[in-house]
Design a protein around this motif. Structure first.
Motif, PDB file in Angstrom:
ATOM      1  N   SER A 129       0.811  -1.222   0.000  1.00  0.00           N
ATOM      2  CA  SER A 129       0.000   0.000   0.000  1.00  0.00           C
ATOM      3  C   SER A 129       0.840   1.265   0.000  1.00  0.00           C
ATOM      4  O   SER A 129       0.297   2.364  -0.008  1.00  0.00           O
ATOM      5  CB  SER A 129      -0.910   0.021   1.235  1.00  0.00           C
ATOM      6  N   LEU A 130       2.164   1.101  -0.022  1.00  0.00           N
ATOM      7  CA  LEU A 130       3.067   2.248   0.088  1.00  0.00           C
ATOM      8  C   LEU A 130       3.937   2.343  -1.161  1.00  0.00           C
ATOM      9  O   LEU A 130       4.492   1.343  -1.621  1.00  0.00           O
ATOM     10  CB  LEU A 130       3.954   2.081   1.325  1.00  0.00           C
ATOM     11  N   GLU A 131       4.049   3.539  -1.713  1.00  0.00           N
ATOM     12  CA  GLU A 131       4.930   3.755  -2.857  1.00  0.00           C
ATOM     13  C   GLU A 131       6.376   3.846  -2.356  1.00  0.00           C
ATOM     14  O   GLU A 131       6.667   4.610  -1.436  1.00  0.00           O
ATOM     15  CB  GLU A 131       4.553   5.040  -3.586  1.00  0.00           C
ATOM     16  N   ILE A 132       7.258   3.076  -2.962  1.00  0.00           N
ATOM     17  CA  ILE A 132       8.645   3.033  -2.511  1.00  0.00           C
ATOM     18  C   ILE A 132       9.392   4.250  -3.049  1.00  0.00           C
ATOM     19  O   ILE A 132       9.588   4.390  -4.258  1.00  0.00           O
ATOM     20  CB  ILE A 132       9.346   1.734  -2.967  1.00  0.00           C
ATOM     21  N   LYS A 133       9.799   5.134  -2.141  1.00  0.00           N
ATOM     22  CA  LYS A 133      10.522   6.339  -2.506  1.00  0.00           C
ATOM     23  C   LYS A 133      11.759   6.489  -1.631  1.00  0.00           C
ATOM     24  O   LYS A 133      11.956   5.742  -0.675  1.00  0.00           O
ATOM     25  CB  LYS A 133       9.614   7.570  -2.358  1.00  0.00           C
ATOM     26  N   SER A 134      12.556   7.491  -1.954  1.00  0.00           N
ATOM     27  CA  SER A 134      13.840   7.670  -1.277  1.00  0.00           C
ATOM     28  C   SER A 134      13.693   8.019   0.194  1.00  0.00           C
ATOM     29  O   SER A 134      14.604   7.757   0.988  1.00  0.00           O
ATOM     30  CB  SER A 134      14.659   8.762  -1.982  1.00  0.00           C
ATOM     31  N   HIS A 135      12.552   8.616   0.597  1.00  0.00           N
ATOM     32  CA  HIS A 135      12.406   9.002   2.001  1.00  0.00           C
ATOM     33  C   HIS A 135      12.180   7.802   2.928  1.00  0.00           C
ATOM     34  O   HIS A 135      12.055   7.977   4.141  1.00  0.00           O
ATOM     35  CB  HIS A 135      11.272  10.022   2.165  1.00  0.00           C
ATOM     36  N   LEU A 136      12.133   6.595   2.366  1.00  0.00           N
ATOM     37  CA  LEU A 136      12.050   5.382   3.182  1.00  0.00           C
ATOM     38  C   LEU A 136      13.420   4.804   3.495  1.00  0.00           C
ATOM     39  O   LEU A 136      13.507   3.776   4.179  1.00  0.00           O
ATOM     40  CB  LEU A 136      11.209   4.323   2.458  1.00  0.00           C
ATOM     41  N   PHE A 196      19.409   2.061   6.442  1.00  0.00           N
ATOM     42  CA  PHE A 196      18.221   1.992   7.287  1.00  0.00           C
ATOM     43  C   PHE A 196      16.993   2.080   6.371  1.00  0.00           C
ATOM     44  O   PHE A 196      16.950   2.918   5.471  1.00  0.00           O
ATOM     45  CB  PHE A 196      18.203   3.147   8.296  1.00  0.00           C
ATOM     46  N   SER A 197      16.000   1.248   6.615  1.00  0.00           N
ATOM     47  CA  SER A 197      14.826   1.247   5.733  1.00  0.00           C
ATOM     48  C   SER A 197      13.539   1.113   6.525  1.00  0.00           C
ATOM     49  O   SER A 197      13.484   0.448   7.567  1.00  0.00           O
ATOM     50  CB  SER A 197      14.930   0.106   4.707  1.00  0.00           C
ATOM     51  N   GLY A 198      12.493   1.766   6.011  1.00  0.00           N
ATOM     52  CA  GLY A 198      11.145   1.645   6.557  1.00  0.00           C
ATOM     53  C   GLY A 198      10.206   1.153   5.471  1.00  0.00           C
ATOM     54  O   GLY A 198      10.639   0.685   4.425  1.00  0.00           O
ATOM     55  N   GLY A 199       8.897   1.285   5.719  1.00  0.00           N
ATOM     56  CA  GLY A 199       7.913   0.863   4.738  1.00  0.00           C
ATOM     57  C   GLY A 199       7.605  -0.615   4.742  1.00  0.00           C
ATOM     58  O   GLY A 199       6.945  -1.114   3.822  1.00  0.00           O
ATOM     59  N   HIS A 200       8.055  -1.349   5.756  1.00  0.00           N
ATOM     60  CA  HIS A 200       7.862  -2.800   5.791  1.00  0.00           C
ATOM     61  C   HIS A 200       6.505  -3.159   6.394  1.00  0.00           C
ATOM     62  O   HIS A 200       6.017  -2.481   7.305  1.00  0.00           O
ATOM     63  CB  HIS A 200       8.989  -3.453   6.592  1.00  0.00           C
ATOM     64  N   TRP A 201       5.928  -4.228   5.907  1.00  0.00           N
ATOM     65  CA  TRP A 201       4.575  -4.631   6.285  1.00  0.00           C
ATOM     66  C   TRP A 201       4.462  -4.951   7.776  1.00  0.00           C
ATOM     67  O   TRP A 201       3.386  -4.835   8.366  1.00  0.00           O
ATOM     68  CB  TRP A 201       4.138  -5.841   5.463  1.00  0.00           C
ATOM     69  N   ASP A 202       5.569  -5.370   8.415  1.00  0.00           N
ATOM     70  CA  ASP A 202       5.517  -5.764   9.829  1.00  0.00           C
ATOM     71  C   ASP A 202       5.821  -4.602  10.780  1.00  0.00           C
ATOM     72  O   ASP A 202       6.056  -4.816  11.965  1.00  0.00           O
ATOM     73  CB  ASP A 202       6.491  -6.911  10.088  1.00  0.00           C
ATOM     74  N   TRP A 203       5.831  -3.339  10.234  1.00  0.00           N
ATOM     75  CA  TRP A 203       6.025  -2.103  11.010  1.00  0.00           C
ATOM     76  C   TRP A 203       7.465  -1.928  11.496  1.00  0.00           C
ATOM     77  O   TRP A 203       7.732  -1.079  12.351  1.00  0.00           O
ATOM     78  CB  TRP A 203       5.077  -2.025  12.211  1.00  0.00           C
ATOM     79  N   SER A 204       8.384  -2.698  10.975  1.00  0.00           N
ATOM     80  CA  SER A 204       9.745  -2.697  11.503  1.00  0.00           C
ATOM     81  C   SER A 204      10.617  -1.604  10.873  1.00  0.00           C
ATOM     82  O   SER A 204      10.352  -1.121   9.766  1.00  0.00           O
ATOM     83  CB  SER A 204      10.406  -4.058  11.267  1.00  0.00           C
ATOM     84  N   LEU A 205      11.653  -1.243  11.605  1.00  0.00           N
ATOM     85  CA  LEU A 205      12.772  -0.456  11.095  1.00  0.00           C
ATOM     86  C   LEU A 205      13.918  -1.433  10.909  1.00  0.00           C
ATOM     87  O   LEU A 205      14.316  -2.120  11.868  1.00  0.00           O
ATOM     88  CB  LEU A 205      13.154   0.648  12.087  1.00  0.00           C
ATOM     89  N   ARG A 206      14.460  -1.497   9.700  1.00  0.00           N
ATOM     90  CA  ARG A 206      15.472  -2.505   9.411  1.00  0.00           C
ATOM     91  C   ARG A 206      16.824  -1.864   9.110  1.00  0.00           C
ATOM     92  O   ARG A 206      16.896  -0.773   8.546  1.00  0.00           O
ATOM     93  CB  ARG A 206      15.042  -3.385   8.236  1.00  0.00           C
ATOM     94  N   VAL A 207      17.862  -2.579   9.503  1.00  0.00           N
ATOM     95  CA  VAL A 207      19.230  -2.134   9.269  1.00  0.00           C
ATOM     96  C   VAL A 207      19.935  -3.199   8.449  1.00  0.00           C
ATOM     97  O   VAL A 207      19.947  -4.386   8.815  1.00  0.00           O
ATOM     98  CB  VAL A 207      19.987  -1.907  10.597  1.00  0.00           C
ATOM     99  N   TYR A 208      20.527  -2.774   7.324  1.00  0.00           N
ATOM    100  CA  TYR A 208      21.253  -3.684   6.443  1.00  0.00           C
ATOM    101  C   TYR A 208      22.728  -3.317   6.433  1.00  0.00           C
ATOM    102  O   TYR A 208      23.079  -2.138   6.344  1.00  0.00           O
ATOM    103  CB  TYR A 208      20.705  -3.631   5.015  1.00  0.00           C
ATOM    104  N   SER A 209      23.570  -4.325   6.541  1.00  0.00           N
ATOM    105  CA  SER A 209      25.010  -4.116   6.448  1.00  0.00           C
ATOM    106  C   SER A 209      25.437  -4.233   4.988  1.00  0.00           C
ATOM    107  O   SER A 209      25.205  -5.266   4.345  1.00  0.00           O
ATOM    108  CB  SER A 209      25.752  -5.149   7.292  1.00  0.00           C
ATOM    109  N   LEU A 210      26.058  -3.181   4.467  1.00  0.00           N
ATOM    110  CA  LEU A 210      26.549  -3.224   3.091  1.00  0.00           C
ATOM    111  C   LEU A 210      27.823  -4.060   2.986  1.00  0.00           C
ATOM    112  O   LEU A 210      28.164  -4.532   1.911  1.00  0.00           O
ATOM    113  CB  LEU A 210      26.801  -1.809   2.586  1.00  0.00           C
ATOM    114  N   LEU A 211      28.528  -4.232   4.091  1.00  0.00           N
ATOM    115  CA  LEU A 211      29.743  -5.048   4.089  1.00  0.00           C
ATOM    116  C   LEU A 211      29.389  -6.535   4.056  1.00  0.00           C
ATOM    117  O   LEU A 211      30.028  -7.332   3.369  1.00  0.00           O
ATOM    118  CB  LEU A 211      30.593  -4.735   5.313  1.00  0.00           C
ATOM    119  N   LYS A 212      28.339  -6.910   4.808  1.00  0.00           N
ATOM    120  CA  LYS A 212      27.934  -8.315   4.862  1.00  0.00           C
ATOM    121  C   LYS A 212      26.851  -8.655   3.849  1.00  0.00           C
ATOM    122  O   LYS A 212      26.540  -9.832   3.655  1.00  0.00           O
ATOM    123  CB  LYS A 212      27.423  -8.646   6.273  1.00  0.00           C
TER     124      LYS A 212
END
Length: 297
Positions: free
Chosen positions: A12-19, A30-46
């Protein structure tokens, strides 16, 4: 190198840069917009997710980092904003975080209230000690970063607020959108400086010390409903970068591009304007002899 991160975003959410936001050392996303209401952190090294934290009670609709890289602010459909503290330690420790440590790497600190509808945009400045948030309810709320103290509410015209920018010179630029697009320039004291109605839709915007930069994707009126005309007019779709004086909002320069614009970004010293476009390229505009020159990567 190109990394592909698969994530279950809300349909239901348009994926844009502010996420999305990238840590200042370019090691985490760091990313938002996930269906489970979470704030997610991704490692670019791993090349994998290292943290998933749920603090909001609905989908995160926007997020931003401050200039120091230690403060992250998120806005949500639950009508609240949350200030998060980021614990940056030495590189060796960050690269070898276990699951328990990675969750303590990012901690919620203060929850900000005051909106009655979805938060759509947010800006933060630790130098000014301000968090500015906009909502579909047509209000722009201002709080302090350090203690989350409510300062004031700006109410442009009641239309939904879809974007806002906060400058280092203590100005707030608000974009509202309903039948028409309007820009409102305020001082942080709440005084309205200038307003302007625009006849085009704004994709993204930036605010510098003296200028407003707008990204506009324009579909020509020649476009018709039949398939033949659609194919012919697709190549005629123009994108423009419109540069306006901040105080009188008069157009200073217009730069035309042949592909749709997705987002804009200023480098820290405002020497370069980065333009992300639909075909995956990054266009870099630099100021030379009072005009902008273009490079494509």
């Amino acid at each position: 190198n190109r990394h592909i991160i698969a994530a279950p975003f809300s349909p239901s959410l348009e994926i844009k840069s502010h996420l999305f936001a990238v840590s200042h050392d370019a090691k985490f996303v760091f990313s938002g917009g996930h269906w489970d209401w979470s704030l997610r952190v991704y490692s670019l090294l791993k090349s994998k997710m290292t943290s998933s934290l749920i603090h909001h009670t609905d989908i995160i609709t926007c997020l931003t980092l401050d200039s120091t890289g230690y403060i992250l602010v998120t806005g949500s459909r639950d009508t609240t904003c949350v200030i998060w503290n980021i614990s940056l330690q030495d590189d060796h420790h960050l690269n070898n975080l276990n699951d328990q440590e990675s969750n303590s790497f990012l901690t919620p600190d203060i929850t900000l209230y005051g909106h009655t509808s979805e938060v759509t945009c947010i800006c933060v400045s630790t130098e000014l000690d301000l968090v500015v948030s906009g909502s579909l309810d047509g209000t722009c709320n201002i709080h302090t970063v350090e203690h989350g103290i409510y300062i004031r509410t700006l109410r442009p015209i009641g239309d939904r607020i879809v974007n806002l920018q906060l400058s280092n010179e203590r100005h707030i630029l608000i974009q509202t959108e309903k039948d028409d697009t309007h820009l409102f320039l305020y001082s942080i004291n709440g005084s309205l400086i200038r307003t302007r109605r625009l006849e085009y839709k704004i994709v993204d915007m930036l605010l510098s010390d003296q200028h407003i930069v707008l990204a506009v994707n324009h579909v020509p009126l020649l476009q018709q409903t039949n398939d033949t005309t659609n194919k012919e007019s697709t190549s005629l779709i123009a994108a423009r970068i419109v540069i306006k004086d901040m105080f009188d909002m008069k157009t200073i320069q217009t730069i035309r591009l042949r592909t749709h614009i997705n987002c804009l970004y200023f480098t820290k010293d405002f020497s370069h304007l980065l333009v992300g476009v639909k075909d995956g390229k990054l266009i870099v505009l630099t100021a030379e002899k009072k005009s902008l020159t273009k490079k494509c990567y």
